[in-house]
Write a protein that holds these residues in place. Structure first.
Motif, PDB file in Angstrom:
ATOM      1  N   GLY A 110       0.836  -1.303  -0.007  1.00  0.00           N
ATOM      2  CA  GLY A 110       0.107   0.109  -0.037  1.00  0.00           C
ATOM      3  C   GLY A 110       0.976   1.235   0.167  1.00  0.00           C
ATOM      4  O   GLY A 110       1.644   1.353  -0.896  1.00  0.00           O
ATOM      5  N   TRP A 111       0.781   1.997   0.899  1.00  0.00           N
ATOM      6  CA  TRP A 111       1.522   3.219   1.133  1.00  0.00           C
ATOM      7  C   TRP A 111       2.650   3.178   2.235  1.00  0.00           C
ATOM      8  O   TRP A 111       3.531   4.049   2.583  1.00  0.00           O
ATOM      9  CB  TRP A 111       0.649   4.500   1.371  1.00  0.00           C
ATOM     10  CG  TRP A 111      -0.179   4.652   2.591  1.00  0.00           C
ATOM     11  CD1 TRP A 111      -1.551   3.994   2.305  1.00  0.00           C
ATOM     12  CD2 TRP A 111       0.050   5.068   3.973  1.00  0.00           C
ATOM     13  NE1 TRP A 111      -1.965   4.022   3.844  1.00  0.00           N
ATOM     14  CE2 TRP A 111      -0.848   4.803   4.584  1.00  0.00           C
ATOM     15  CE3 TRP A 111       1.051   5.740   4.412  1.00  0.00           C
ATOM     16  CZ2 TRP A 111      -1.282   5.130   5.821  1.00  0.00           C
ATOM     17  CZ3 TRP A 111       1.089   5.941   5.735  1.00  0.00           C
ATOM     18  CH2 TRP A 111      -0.193   5.697   6.486  1.00  0.00           C
ATOM     19  N   LEU A 112       2.487   2.079   2.847  1.00  0.00           N
ATOM     20  CA  LEU A 112       3.570   1.562   4.054  1.00  0.00           C
ATOM     21  C   LEU A 112       4.670   0.867   3.436  1.00  0.00           C
ATOM     22  O   LEU A 112       4.674   0.163   2.736  1.00  0.00           O
ATOM     23  CB  LEU A 112       2.842   1.041   5.039  1.00  0.00           C
ATOM     24  CG  LEU A 112       1.749   1.435   6.019  1.00  0.00           C
ATOM     25  CD1 LEU A 112       0.975   0.426   6.724  1.00  0.00           C
ATOM     26  CD2 LEU A 112       2.324   2.595   6.736  1.00  0.00           C
ATOM     27  N   PRO A 113       5.969   1.319   4.157  1.00  0.00           N
ATOM     28  CA  PRO A 113       7.123   0.758   3.695  1.00  0.00           C
ATOM     29  C   PRO A 113       7.140  -0.491   4.635  1.00  0.00           C
ATOM     30  O   PRO A 113       7.157  -0.599   5.783  1.00  0.00           O
ATOM     31  CB  PRO A 113       8.214   1.570   4.272  1.00  0.00           C
ATOM     32  CG  PRO A 113       7.606   2.352   5.277  1.00  0.00           C
ATOM     33  CD  PRO A 113       6.226   2.522   4.920  1.00  0.00           C
ATOM     34  N   HIS A 114       7.239  -1.800   3.899  1.00  0.00           N
ATOM     35  CA  HIS A 114       7.342  -3.076   4.562  1.00  0.00           C
ATOM     36  C   HIS A 114       8.545  -3.551   4.460  1.00  0.00           C
ATOM     37  O   HIS A 114       9.369  -3.934   3.419  1.00  0.00           O
ATOM     38  CB  HIS A 114       6.299  -4.071   3.751  1.00  0.00           C
ATOM     39  CG  HIS A 114       6.010  -5.437   4.362  1.00  0.00           C
ATOM     40  ND1 HIS A 114       5.028  -5.798   5.053  1.00  0.00           N
ATOM     41  CD2 HIS A 114       7.272  -6.426   4.396  1.00  0.00           C
ATOM     42  CE1 HIS A 114       5.103  -7.189   5.413  1.00  0.00           C
ATOM     43  NE2 HIS A 114       6.393  -7.396   5.330  1.00  0.00           N
ATOM     44  N   LYS A 115       9.412  -3.791   5.503  1.00  0.00           N
ATOM     45  CA  LYS A 115      10.929  -4.227   5.766  1.00  0.00           C
ATOM     46  C   LYS A 115      10.741  -5.788   5.474  1.00  0.00           C
ATOM     47  O   LYS A 115      10.047  -6.433   6.072  1.00  0.00           O
ATOM     48  CB  LYS A 115      11.184  -3.580   6.969  1.00  0.00           C
ATOM     49  CG  LYS A 115      11.194  -2.056   7.246  1.00  0.00           C
ATOM     50  CD  LYS A 115      12.098  -1.344   6.259  1.00  0.00           C
ATOM     51  CE  LYS A 115      12.193  -0.098   6.715  1.00  0.00           C
ATOM     52  NZ  LYS A 115      10.982   0.778   6.481  1.00  0.00           N
TER      53      LYS A 115
END
Length: 584
Positions: free
Chosen positions: A142-147
């Protein structure tokens, strides 16, 4: 490694006794063969050569002598990109990919689409030394950074031998090769697995909470704030507004990721969650709140084992996102159903019962679960948090029953929903007298609030609480002795508490302005209310007193529904100032 096997020796509903031919461990997962299906179960007790297992599905048709295979690991969940915007059950079956309306017995779906490609950006480089939970790269979920992290199960230090360049890759592809101290290579993909009943580690330390999580709900933020990484619970009888309050906190809470765990709720309530959450608009982006939400649900007609698993699955997913440096808000509805599932299994195993037949160790189980929430400092110095708020559904609204009492010992915030307030349409129906926040006693929180709001903010809040308490006492006396049977001072105390109740504590969740109150506005409104309460006004009779405060309440209520510092707001503010500047 050869797997332990066994045969079914006894069946009591979902509790199955298995005669084993080798070693088994507590909480180990096994599969029981029933016709063409394989039913998942968990070991809950080992007694000599017999193991008691609780089956996650219906045991209809299961017979003594059925084959059992033990897997050698606990119940695990898959952690990777693609968890957000999805609906899962307690075993992390993706409810969007099942074949029909219901999952067939023995049917298990993949929680993550392993064929979907993600735009990967490396954050580490060859030669770097890494440990468990260190960030290797990131993708956009989405618009979140997924580490993408070093798996939590890795022990010790590793060297990055190679890592993929920026580009699109499937979740199942190897994105990095790590070398351990012995020189052995370990391939890392975007997906890892972790047992749900073991807290996720991989952080440097877990400090005390030092700031609050703003929710936009005045009876929480002003009166009894919850800390970021803190714990709280909302007990209350049916119809008091637990779900609406949870939705308000989810929509407006200062969190990056929302996880909703529906544990043992009625099917119609779970359907409501599925229908209503996608309709909630995210104030940050103006798009659907589901873009940063994961729902884990098990209805009340599902086996007790699955109900118990749902809260652990939700917490593990929350800890996973916390390790990315994100703020996670976990809402569980309701932990009473989880406790009832524990009671049901305990009774079937004929264990020594505690209060109301709940397990003797109920308090320890609840405390251990709540302890998994918190704010953590990661290996790279950044912070992440899991803030947990559960609801409790005490039978008959009895706040003295074992689940509520056990949760009180573990949670730091107590938001008691009152049937009396709900009947009087005073929403949120949080009782200002019975509710509390122990975070207001933390020096770190006091310092944060006094810096964030005002140098005497906590003192002002305590002053407002004292007025509310005195007003309740005065109201009881007026009810007993009548309007003319008490001094005018009692009427003053009562109406000052009513002023605080109507302006600060009551809030319209369906009004576009009043539904979400920023902290700056909360500070302004509390100071204005206390300014009115401090005003010394003389009245000849209680009718004059009532008319005076009703007028002020009406004006200040309109201010709550007007944009802060707008012309309309200032018009009502001018009327209020004109009243309080003059004597009666």
């Amino acid at each position: 490694m050869e797997k332990t096997t066994g045969k079914v020796a006894g069946i009591i509903s979902n509790l199955v006794t298995v005669h084993v031919d080798g070693p088994v461990a507590q909480n180990e997962i096994c599969y029981i063969t029933v016709g063409s299906s394989r039913l998942m179960a968990e070991v809950i007790k080992v007694n000599g050569e017999n193991a008691s297992v609780q089956v996650y599905e219906s045991t209809r048709g299961l017979k003594v002598g059925a084959e059992v295979v033990f897997e050698g690991h606990m119940l695990e969940v898959a952690l990777g990109p693609g968890l957000l915007s999805n609906n899962y059950d307690g075993l992390q079956n993706n409810l969007a990919t099942m074949k029909g309306v219901f999952l067939e017995r023995g049917e298990y779906t993949s929680p993550i689409d392993m064929e979907k490609e993600w735009e990967f950006t490396p954050l580490a480089k060859p030669g770097d030394t890494v440990v468990a939970a260190d960030w290797l790269g990131e993708v956009k979920e989405g618009w979140l950074p997924h580490k993408i992290m070093v798996p939590f199960s890795f022990k010790g230090e590793y060297k990055v031998k190679s890592i993929k360049e920026s580009g699109k890759y499937k979740a199942s592809e190897t994105i990095a090769l790590l070398t351990d101290a012995k020189g052995e290579e370990h391939a890392v993909t975007m997906v890892q697995r972790w047992p749900v009943k073991v807290a996720v580690g991989g952080y440097r330390e877990k400090p005390r909470p030092n700031r609050i999580m703003e929710t936009g709900v005045r009876c929480i933020d002003t009166y009894n704030p919850i800390a970021e990484g803190g714990t709280g619970f909302i007990p209350g009888p049916f119809g008091c507004g637990k779900t609406v309050l949870q939705h308000a906190i989810a929509k407006q809470g200062e969190a990056d990721v929302i996880i909703m765990a529906a544990c043992g709720e009625r099917a119609n309530e779970v359907v409501e969650i599925f229908a209503e959450f996608p309709e909630l608009i995210d104030p940050r982006t103006g798009r659907s709140l589901m873009e940063r939400t994961t729902i884990v649900c098990n209805t009340s007609n599902m086996p007790v084992a699955a109900r118990e698993a749902s809260v652990y699955t939700a917490m593990t997913i929350g800890e996973y996102y916390r390790a990315m440096g994100l703020k996670v808000l976990l809402l569980a509805d309701s932990t009473s159903r989880w406790a009832q599932a524990l009671r049901e299994m305990s009774n079937r195993m004929e264990e020594l019962p505690g209060a109301d037949a709940f397990p003797v160790d109920l308090s320890a189980i609840i405390s251990g679960f709540y302890a998994r929430a918190g704010i953590v400092e990661l290996n790279n110095g950044k912070t992440g948090s899991v803030t947990f708020i559960g609801t409790v559904s005490p039978a008959g609204g009895n706040l003295k029953e074992p689940v509520t009492e056990s949760t009180k010992k573990a949670a730091r915030c107590f938001y008691a929903l009152s049937q009396n307030r709900a009947d009087r349409k005073r929403y949120p129906a949080v009782d200002p007298i019975d509710s509390y926040s122990k975070y207001l006693e933390y020096p770190e929180i006091i310092e944060y609030l006094n810096n964030r709001m005002d140098k005497d903010w906590v003192e002002s809040v305590n002053k407002a609480k004292n007025i509310t308490l005195r007003g309740k006492e005065a109201f009881e006396q007026i009810n007993i002795l009548g309007d003319d049977g008490v001094p005018m001072e009692y009427h003053l105390q009562y109406w000052k508490s009513e002023l605080i109740d109507f302006i600060i504590l009551q809030q319209d969740a369906f009004d576009t302005i009043d539904c979400n109150t920023p902290m700056e506005r909360q500070k302004y409104m509390l100071k204005k209310v206390l300014e009115v309460c401090d005003k010394q006004v003389e009245f000849d009779n209680f009718e004059e007193c009532t008319a005076y405060y009703k007028n002020i309440i009406n004006i200040m209520r309109q201010m709550n529904y007007s944009p802060f510092e707008s012309e309309e707001f200032n018009k009502y503010l001018g009327q209020l100032n004109k009243i309080i500047e003059n004597d009666n």
